[in-house]
Design an enzyme around this catalytic site. Structure first.
Site, PDB file in Angstrom:
ATOM      1  N   ASP A  97      -5.800   2.254  -1.579  1.00  0.00           N
ATOM      2  CA  ASP A  97      -4.405   2.379  -2.012  1.00  0.00           C
ATOM      3  C   ASP A  97      -3.666   1.060  -1.798  1.00  0.00           C
ATOM      4  OD1 ASP A  97      -4.387   2.478   0.761  1.00  0.00           O
ATOM      5  OD2 ASP A  97      -2.697   3.864   0.861  1.00  0.00           O
ATOM      6  N   ASP A 133       0.860  -1.174   0.000  1.00  0.00           N
ATOM      7  CA  ASP A 133       0.000   0.000   0.000  1.00  0.00           C
ATOM      8  C   ASP A 133       0.899   1.226   0.000  1.00  0.00           C
ATOM      9  OD1 ASP A 133       0.945   0.117   2.575  1.00  0.00           O
ATOM     10  OD2 ASP A 133      -0.953  -0.410   3.517  1.00  0.00           O
ATOM     11  N   LEU A 134       0.284   2.397  -0.057  1.00  0.00           N
ATOM     12  CA  LEU A 134       1.033   3.637  -0.214  1.00  0.00           C
ATOM     13  C   LEU A 134       1.152   4.352   1.119  1.00  0.00           C
ATOM     14  CD1 LEU A 134      -0.580   4.961  -3.512  1.00  0.00           C
ATOM     15  CD2 LEU A 134       1.335   3.380  -3.236  1.00  0.00           C
TER      16      LEU A 134
END
Length: 378
Positions: free
Chosen positions: A282, A239-240
């Site tokens: 995300d 994920d970000l």
């Protein structure tokens, strides 16, 4: 793309439709046997018995081909080369049936027996209507069948003499032209319907924002992997880090633009059969089949981190986000997607807590040699 264009997936779907004509093929075989054998017996022509035999043999082969093709289709869609082989089987068997019908009706219309000509007319129209209805998905097969079946009757009626036979030949000719036009129209309609169906199926497996696969697309791609060989499959989860501040500072439109650019980078980075999927806001997953050594999974993980960690230009703003990435590998023959996702996801959260780095380690026990997980953060 032109309305009548056939891409590989459309072509394969059209050929698959040829396997769904078992009932009309059976009905035609029964009709050909009943009408053909009766006419052959009445006229006493050995040629007609041979023509009927050819038609029935071709019908039996077509039915066998349909059964085999349906069994093959139950395992999944056809590739273009494979579809071409099935199509050739349909071409050859259709030639056999159409030639049988043509020889039969052509011979009958050279005779003065009106009762036999009525039977031959019914046989011809029944066959041609079936061709238009069921073979139009492959127009050159349908057109060839119509010409083989109808032209002998037209020529025989035209040469039979008399006004009535001339009118009959003209009617058959006009009906043939109309049937050919109907074939082309039905083919265009079939392409539109199949393309719409394929597009809807693709949308169901794709993420609307990034164009990457979604959970369903990821599952389908994983299930479609070959379970043979000694290679492994890797799942990368990430994920970000810092994505929420981008949304908060620049707005959701900027966040969407970032995700779209990230998806574009992933598509450039990966080569089939590797696949990227967006499974959450995300959250992303990369499927990497054909892994021979765990180091190959680690190499791809590093490339993903490097490519996606580069700055993003969002209008006049330049932003950078970090990644927390974990990966897990398992032999292709025994891999389970849910297990790999759990392990890769756990690895990505573990590296978040540790603050970065790359690591790969066994899971212990009997599975230690079968499965390895890695983590990466940037």
């Amino acid at each position: 793309m032109p309305a009548g264009a056939e891409t590989d997936d459309v072509y394969a779907a059209l050929v698959a439709e040829l396997a769904r004509i078992a009932l009309p093929t059976t009905i035609m075989a029964i009709t050909l046997a009943a009408v053909g054998l009766f006419i052959a017996q009445v006229l006493g022509h050995a040629f007609l018995f041979a023509a009927v035999a050819v038609g029935l043999l071709a019908s039996a082969c077509k039915l066998a081909l349909i059964v085999l093709q349906m069994r093959r289709l139950a395992r999944g869609p056809l590739a273009r080369k494979e579809a071409r082989r099935w199509e050739w089987g349909q071409i050859l068997t259709t030639i056999g049936v159409a030639s049988s019908v043509g020889a039969l009706v052509g011979t009958v219309f050279a005779q003065p027996r009106m009762d036999l000509q009525m039977l031959a007319t019914g046989l011809l129209f029944g066959y041609c209507s079936g061709v238009v209805t069921h073979l139009s998905v492959r127009p050159f097969i349908a057109a060839g069948a119509l010409l083989l079946a109808a032209l002998p009757a037209i020529v025989s009626a035209a040469w039979g003499g008399g006004m009535s036979h001339g009118i009959l030949a003209t009617m058959f000719s006009l009906f043939l032209v109309g049937a050919l036009q109907s074939v082309l129209s039905a083919h265009r309609t079939a392409i539109r319907q199949i393309r719409l169906r394929l597009d809807m199926a693709a949308l169901a497996r794709s993420d609307a924002l990034t164009g990457l696969a979604n959970r369903l697309g990821l599952r389908g791609a994983f299930d479609g992997l070959s379970a043979t060989g000694n290679d492994s499959v890797a799942i990368h989860c990430f994920d970000l880090d810092g994505f929420k501040p981008v949304n908060d500072r620049f707005g959701h439109a900027a966040g969407d633009a970032l995700l779209q650019e990230l998806g574009a980078r992933l598509r450039l980075l990966l080569a089939a059969p590797a696949l990227a999927a967006r499974i959450g806001g995300d959250e992303f997953v990369v499927l990497q089949p054909g892994v021979r050594h765990v180091e190959e999974a680690e190499t791809l993980a590093r490339r993903i981190v490097h490519a996606l960690g580069a700055p993003y230009q969002l209008g006049t703003q330049t932003v950078t986000v970090g990644l927390s990435l974990g990966f897990a590998c398992a032999p292709s023959a025994s891999a389970d997607l849910d297990d790999l996702l759990r392990e890769a996801d756990a690895a990505s959260y573990a590296v978040k807590r540790r603050g970065g780095g790359v690591a790969a380690g066994g899971l212990g026990g009997a599975r230690e040699q079968e499965r390895r997980a890695g983590t990466m953060r940037v």
